[in-house]
Every structure is written in C-alpha cells, then in structure tokens.
Design a protein around this motif. Sequence first.
Motif, PDB file in Angstrom:
ATOM      1  N   PRO A 157       8.380  -3.977  -4.229  1.00  0.00           N
ATOM      2  CA  PRO A 157       7.797  -3.214  -3.338  1.00  0.00           C
ATOM      3  C   PRO A 157       8.226  -1.517  -3.726  1.00  0.00           C
ATOM      4  N   VAL A 158       6.323  -1.107  -3.850  1.00  0.00           N
ATOM      5  CA  VAL A 158       6.075   0.778  -4.407  1.00  0.00           C
ATOM      6  C   VAL A 158       5.512   0.981  -3.236  1.00  0.00           C
ATOM      7  N   GLN A 159       4.597   2.147  -2.767  1.00  0.00           N
ATOM      8  CA  GLN A 159       4.571   2.895  -1.941  1.00  0.00           C
ATOM      9  C   GLN A 159       2.899   3.220  -2.118  1.00  0.00           C
ATOM     10  N   VAL A 160       1.745   1.983  -1.216  1.00  0.00           N
ATOM     11  CA  VAL A 160       0.907   2.732  -1.560  1.00  0.00           C
ATOM     12  C   VAL A 160       0.883   4.357  -1.545  1.00  0.00           C
ATOM     13  N   GLN A 161       0.105   4.649  -2.326  1.00  0.00           N
ATOM     14  CA  GLN A 161       0.073   6.776  -2.692  1.00  0.00           C
ATOM     15  C   GLN A 161      -0.976   7.076  -1.630  1.00  0.00           C
ATOM     16  N   GLY A 162      -0.484   8.198  -1.282  1.00  0.00           N
ATOM     17  CA  GLY A 162      -1.854   9.158  -0.135  1.00  0.00           C
ATOM     18  C   GLY A 162      -2.215   8.340   0.901  1.00  0.00           C
ATOM     19  N   LEU A 163      -1.352   7.616   1.705  1.00  0.00           N
ATOM     20  CA  LEU A 163      -1.103   6.544   3.263  1.00  0.00           C
ATOM     21  C   LEU A 163      -0.752   7.084   4.162  1.00  0.00           C
ATOM     22  N   SER A 164      -1.138   7.718   5.409  1.00  0.00           N
ATOM     23  CA  SER A 164       0.084   7.697   6.757  1.00  0.00           C
ATOM     24  C   SER A 164      -1.462   7.224   7.649  1.00  0.00           C
ATOM     25  N   GLY A 165      -0.165   6.710   8.688  1.00  0.00           N
ATOM     26  CA  GLY A 165      -0.696   6.650   9.933  1.00  0.00           C
ATOM     27  C   GLY A 165      -2.384   5.861   9.754  1.00  0.00           C
ATOM     28  N   VAL A 166      -1.577   4.754   9.529  1.00  0.00           N
ATOM     29  CA  VAL A 166      -1.986   3.165   9.216  1.00  0.00           C
ATOM     30  C   VAL A 166      -2.213   1.920   9.529  1.00  0.00           C
ATOM     31  N   VAL A 167      -2.758   1.763  10.672  1.00  0.00           N
ATOM     32  CA  VAL A 167      -2.704   0.348  11.468  1.00  0.00           C
ATOM     33  C   VAL A 167      -2.734  -0.869  11.327  1.00  0.00           C
ATOM     34  N   ALA A 168      -3.792  -0.565  10.314  1.00  0.00           N
ATOM     35  CA  ALA A 168      -3.685  -2.541   9.885  1.00  0.00           C
ATOM     36  C   ALA A 168      -4.237  -2.354   8.111  1.00  0.00           C
TER      37      ALA A 168
END
Length: 194
Positions: free
Chosen positions: A89-100
């Motif tokens: 797994p790699v982290q999707v860039q620039g995302l935070s506060g995701v709910v779905a």
Amino acid sequence: MKSNTGRWMTGLLGVWIGVLMVVGCGQPTDESGEQALMGAPLWAAQSRVRLAAGGSHSLSLRPDGTVWAVGANGLGQLGDGTTSNHSAPVQVQGLSGVVAVAAGSSHSFEVRSDSTVWAWGDNSHGQLGDGTTSNRSVPVQVQGLSGVVAVAAGSHHSLAVRSDGTVWAWGYNSDGQLGNGAALSTTTAIRSLL
C-alpha cells in the motif's frame, strides 16, 4: 407462544441490532453507532465505505481519514503521483478527512468530511468529473458538487448522492448509464433521473 406484539418487538430489535452493526462497521469513530443513526439519515450513515475494489486496484480508508491504495497504477488510479504499480500500500497524496471511498475500473474517488468529492486515475471518458479527459495521478476535485454523502464508480462513469437525495452523474454514457434521458457523455456532473 408469543403475542403479535412480542414478535413485532423481537423483529424490531433484530433490525435495530443490524442497523447498529452497519453504522458502526466495527471501526472506531468519533460517535457511537446509535449517535450516528440518530444524527443522520440511515443511507448517509451507511455511506461510510472503508474499502473499495477496482478493476486491478484496491483502496482502504484508515480511521485517521487517510486513503491507501495498492495494485495496478498505469493510469494513476493509486493517486500517489506516479504510474508505477505497487504490491504494498501507498498513501494517496493530499488527502485527509476522508469519510468514504469508491473505485471504478481504473479510477478512484473519495468523499471528504466537507462533503466534496475528489477523484484520480483514468479520465478517458470524463469519469473524474473535472471538466477534462486528462488522466490524473493525484486527486482533483469533481466540479460543481457539494453536500455529497456517497459516491459510486462504474467502468467509465461515476455517480454521487447529495444530502438532499438527488443523484448526479458524469463520464461515459453510450448506453444511457448516467440516467439523464440521453446518451451523451459528459466531463462534469449532471443531474440524473435516478
């Protein structure tokens, strides 16, 4: 022998337990399942999708609101800024506060806590909803959408539900899959009749 009232109460209790299990999804949240149920429509509470499987890639929403991806990435569907495949797994860039999260054949989506929708990956038919047909290896905001509570992705088209219950669609529409009464594709969200 139970009375009709007893059977009804037993059935209601079973439904209530089932609803709490769906709302909680076994994941820690900032509110109990009961609070989530009381504070939001059931369909909104159920929209907290934490895993999504695309054609050859997968997404995972972690409790901290970050999104991680794994698998094929030739069209940028992992959102890490590259087009290299990843078996870890790699982290999707620039995302935070995701709910779905949601995944199509080779494109991906997330709904943020501010009810905006962000997309990345294959955009050959406008399925990212950013007004272009350019592939994106990092998330871009879907244009013209706010108040979104759920998203879904098909092979080359995408759907969103707003908090008012309306459905919006964009992308490939050769068979009328956008549900707008026409067969014209679009690169931005349009109101669906669904």
